[in-house]
Design an enzyme around this catalytic site. Sequence first.
Site, PDB file in Angstrom:
ATOM      1  N   GLN A  70       0.891  -1.085   0.095  1.00 34.82           N
ATOM      2  CA  GLN A  70       0.014   0.178  -0.021  1.00 34.82           C
ATOM      3  C   GLN A  70       0.943   1.267   0.015  1.00 34.82           C
ATOM      4  OE1 GLN A  70      -3.104  -0.049  -0.521  1.00 34.82           O
ATOM      5  NE2 GLN A  70      -3.435  -2.004  -0.226  1.00 34.82           N
ATOM      6  N   CYS A 117      -9.355  -8.780   4.031  1.00 31.85           N
ATOM      7  CA  CYS A 117      -8.373  -9.635   4.341  1.00 31.85           C
ATOM      8  C   CYS A 117      -7.401  -9.292   5.772  1.00 31.85           C
ATOM      9  CB  CYS A 117      -7.342  -9.684   3.184  1.00 31.85           C
ATOM     10  SG  CYS A 117      -7.987 -10.499   1.748  1.00 31.85           S
TER      11      CYS A 117
HETATM   12  N1  PMP Z   1      -0.493  -6.895   1.958  1.00 33.56           N
HETATM   13  C1  PMP Z   1      -1.267  -5.628   1.765  1.00 33.56           C
HETATM   14  C2  PMP Z   1      -1.049  -4.429   2.943  1.00 33.56           C
HETATM   15  C3  PMP Z   1      -2.033  -5.532   1.057  1.00 33.56           C
HETATM   16  O1  PMP Z   1      -2.994  -4.347   0.851  1.00 33.56           O
HETATM   17  C4  PMP Z   1      -2.358  -6.726  -0.074  1.00 33.56           C
HETATM   18  C5  PMP Z   1      -3.461  -6.682  -1.131  1.00 33.56           C
HETATM   19  N2  PMP Z   1      -4.605  -6.017  -0.646  1.00 33.56           N
HETATM   20  C6  PMP Z   1      -1.517  -7.681   0.001  1.00 33.56           C
HETATM   21  C7  PMP Z   1      -0.504  -7.522   1.245  1.00 33.56           C
HETATM   22  C8  PMP Z   1      -1.673  -8.851  -0.944  1.00 33.56           C
HETATM   23  O2  PMP Z   1      -1.277  -8.538  -2.324  1.00 33.56           O
HETATM   24  P1  PMP Z   1      -1.494  -9.319  -3.573  1.00 33.56           P
HETATM   25  O3  PMP Z   1      -2.845  -9.956  -3.378  1.00 33.56           O
HETATM   26  O4  PMP Z   1      -1.291  -8.515  -4.621  1.00 33.56           O
HETATM   27  O5  PMP Z   1      -0.354 -10.411  -3.503  1.00 33.56           O
END
Ligand code: PMP
Length: 413
Positions: A209, A371
């Site tokens: 982020q 998540c």
């Molecule tokens: N860490 C953070 C802080 C996130 O915002 C995200 C995606 N929402 C992820 C990890 C995972 O990223 P990705 O799904 O692109 O691997």
Amino acid sequence: MMSEAVAQFPIEKIRKDFPILNQEVYGRSLIYFDNAASTQKPQVVIDAISEYYSDFNSNVHRGVHYLSQKATDAFEASRETIRKHLNAEHVHEVLFTKGTTDSINLVANSLGQGLIKAGDQIIVSHLEHHSNIVPWQMLCQRTGAKLKVIPMNERGELIQEEYQKLLSSKTKLVAVNHISNALGSINPIKEMIAQAHAHGAWFLVDGAQSIPHQKVDVQDLDADFYCFSGHKVFGPTGIGVLYGKEQILEEMPPYQGGGEMIAEVRFDQTTYAGLPHKFEAGTPHIEGGIVLGKAIDYVNQIGLDEIAAYEQELLHYGTSLLKDRFPSFRLIGDAQEKTSVISFLMGDIHPYDMGVILDKLGIAVRTGHHCTQPIMQHFGIPGTMRASFAFYNTKAEIDQMADALERAQNMLS
Ligand code: PMP
């Protein structure tokens, strides 16, 4: 008062760079406020994808022919663009991965082959995305290491005194995000990294982020690992980056075996390639790697300082507007240092119900736990509504969201 930089931000021109924004959904102009989940792509990025497949599609690193060399040059030039962007010392410290999740799993799996052992401790924080929790839990299960969690306060800030108490000579690694996706809190990672190093621990920064919103200098931070995803920084999905310090990457065993990552394969013994190829088994996401460099060039043309100032203006405008207009507005996460994320609830209306109505009014927000279930458990809520802004969003769009929230609230109350 709006600063001059914000007043001069070329928003009209920028919006024209993103064709997807110029459309109607359910008969209304699309308002896209789900940027923390994934960002939209400018025309230069879309064109670069097409150009790769129409002009020089070919496998990299292993061909002597023209197309293969052209693809390899573009792929490696992009690695250099990313090195510069992160201010990494060496280009071979930049590894291409599938994204943040893949980068973290790479580190966890590699360190799990002997570099982290029973009795070691790994520290994460209460503010983490699941992808910076679960790989470490799995590593602890495999190795007998222990997972410790830095708690947060009611504003959604990590409690630094508690972090210091958790650090000890047993701490092997600290894994914390630079910016929380669910609440927007910006963590003081430079200080946190120095403290981890004072105890001899490595520090991994989940930068998913931060890369789209602010300048990052991995040498100034002294981060051991820093990872991010292409799709959150106006580039393609399925591509991301793991930066790691040369010395640590040299020490780490490979994560996956296969083509590209070897020096010599014999049935009695195989030797591995040097960095970065040791960690890039198989044909990479060639087009993604090339185009990620174009996305980063695009962001740099606008300027990350200008982007940060503009997005801060949107954040403060939106937060004040919603607070003033709705007595039922409950902001979840109001860290002193915050990026352009407003996570909130309206009275006791379920965020999902509200999100569905907003969608029908043309507004894309995210609802749910983002998540980050432990954050929701901390606040005792099922989830939030999250409006996350990028530099192509406007105050007028925030006004329209406020009108839509009023409508939705009236329907649901
Ligand atoms: N860490 C953070 C802080 C996130 O915002 C995200 C995606 N929402 C992820 C990890 C995972 O990223 P990705 O799904 O692109 O691997």
